[in-house]
Design a protein around this motif. Structure first.
Motif: not given
Ligand SMILES: [Zn+2]
Length: 421
Positions: A64-65, A75-78, A81
């Motif tokens: 994850c970034l 984060c699930d949005v980078c 992810c």
């Molecule tokens: Zn992420």
């Protein structure tokens, strides 16, 4: 919009969302926070309980970034992810061990392992059903595991840990995934149904969850089938007839017809089941489960979590159980198990089932040795005739009383007409 299957749409994206595997999430998150990343993880356990889901979440956590280092809360949005979630990341490679089991496949893998990741911190290899690899493939894999490049993490998933060589096992951090209890599955299905805007009869939830046999994925695909046939509202009967699942009601009927002898009723119920196309072996397996449950309940053991019935179902089972003694249940259980064995070799399962059920009726009709002895001991206190008469009339039907009386007479004759003290 196309329909997305539930198991996919509802695949957990965060550690805390993986149902019933908190014991694993907790340790993995902790080790990520401490910066202790292993080069090889082994996830073992039954099918459909979250192994590859956990593997993907771990892959996101590593790459994850949203943080400078691996994070226990991806984060699930980078970019990373999202790519991992969608399954097109160059750096997270999923391999099906069953169809890539040969030495050549592992050789390819070994060549690629040394290349640095494209965008991510770690190159993650998720090998599902890893126990399917050939011996040669395992040996090749072992060489990589002995000296893994810094940027590589392996996550192996398997339903059969005993088929994995010890040399591989000893190089992995091992995590044992648990079979998911019916209650946890039912609660989760209910949440999904609610959020998807469907309605379902409460009575259908537990049977669907039970039919999944501890696998969230299987239970979810059963739910998919039901939803695809419904127009938003799912009745218990619809759900069960679509899935060919037997209702608890059917088993309760059998128990009533056994405890209150009604051979015609039994045969009718079996006829109904056969017409519905229910698999007799599965039906008998369900019946065995029911006998086990009421026997445990009669003995004061109520492990709702393990037995997998809702509160309402449990009440109904308790009531049915009150008509049987422990010995009767023991014999009925034995008859049902023998039936299950005989079904494997049977060419007409229905006949076997009918005969076994009639045997169960005779268990109820013939008094057991223990009940005869109990009668004798009652007779000692109050006079034999009145005990057999009044106690019998309150709770038993005439046939039973007559049978018991004649059995008592037989025993009395053994003792030359005397009941010994
Ligand atoms: Zn992420």
């Amino acid at each position: 919009m196309t329909y997305q299957v539930i198991a996919r749409k509802w695949r957990p994206q965060k550690f805390e969302d993986v149902v019933f595997q908190d014991h694993i999430s907790k340790i993995i998150r902790n080790s990520i926070r401490m910066g202790r990343i292993s080069h090889a993880y082994l996830f073992s356990g039954p099918r459909g309980v979250g192994k590859t889901t956990m593997a993907r979440i771990l892959a996101k956590a590593l790459n994850c970034l949203s943080a400078d280092n691996p994070t226990d809360n991806p984060c699930d949005v980078c970019e990373n992810c999202i790519e991992i979630k969608q399954g097109y990341s160059f750096d997270v490679i999923e391999i099906d061990g069953a169809s890539n089991r040969g030495i050549d496949n592992i050789r390819d893998l070994r060549e690629n392992v040394n290349l640095a990741p494209v965008k991510a911190r770690y190159k993650v290899y998720i090998i599902d059903e890893v126990h399917m690899l050939t011996k040669e493939a395992f040996n090749a894999l072992l060489k990589t595991l002995e000296e893994p490049p810094k940027h590589v993490v392996f996550i192996f998933a398997t339903t059969e840990i005993h088929r994995i060589p010890e040399t591989i096992l000893s190089r992995c951090q091992k995590y044992l995934f648990k079979k998911i209890p019916v209650k946890s599955i039912a609660n989760h299905l209910e949440k999904i149904i609610h959020e998807e805007g469907y309605k379902i009869d409460k009575g259908a939830l537990y049977p669907i969850a039970r039919a999944g046999e501890g696998s969230m994925r299987d239970s979810q695909s059963l739910l998919d089938q039901v939803i695809s046939f419904s127009d938003g509202a799912i009745s218990e009967e619809d759900a069960l007839s679509i899935l060919g699942i037997v209702t608890l009601d059917s088993y309760l009927k059998l128990l009533t017809f056994i405890s209150n002898p009604d051979p015609a009723g039994l045969v009718d119920e079996i006829d109904r089941i056969s017409v519905l196309g229910i698999d007799i072996s599965r039906y008998v397996a369900g019946f065995i489960d029911i006998i086990r449950t009421i026997r445990l309940v009669n003995n004061g053991i109520i492990l709702t979590e393990i037995l997998g019935f809702s509160n309402d179902e449990m009440q109904a089972l308790k009531k049915a159980g009150s008509n049987f003694t422990d010995e009767e249940l023991s014999i009925i259980y034995k008859l049902a198990s023998d039936l299950q064995t005989s079904l494997r070799f049977s060419t007409n399962e229905r006949i076997n089932l009918e005969m076994a059920l009639l045997d169960m009726i005779s268990v109820k009709k013939s008094p057991s040795v223990a009940s005869i002895l109990r009668k004798i001991s009652e007779a000692r206190g109050t006079g034999l005739n009145s005990a057999a008469g009044t106690a019998g009339k309150q709770t038993k039907n005439t046939t039973q009383v007559n049978n018991e009386e004649s059995a008592i007479d037989n025993i009395k004759s053994l003792f030359h007409g005397e009941v010994i003290d």
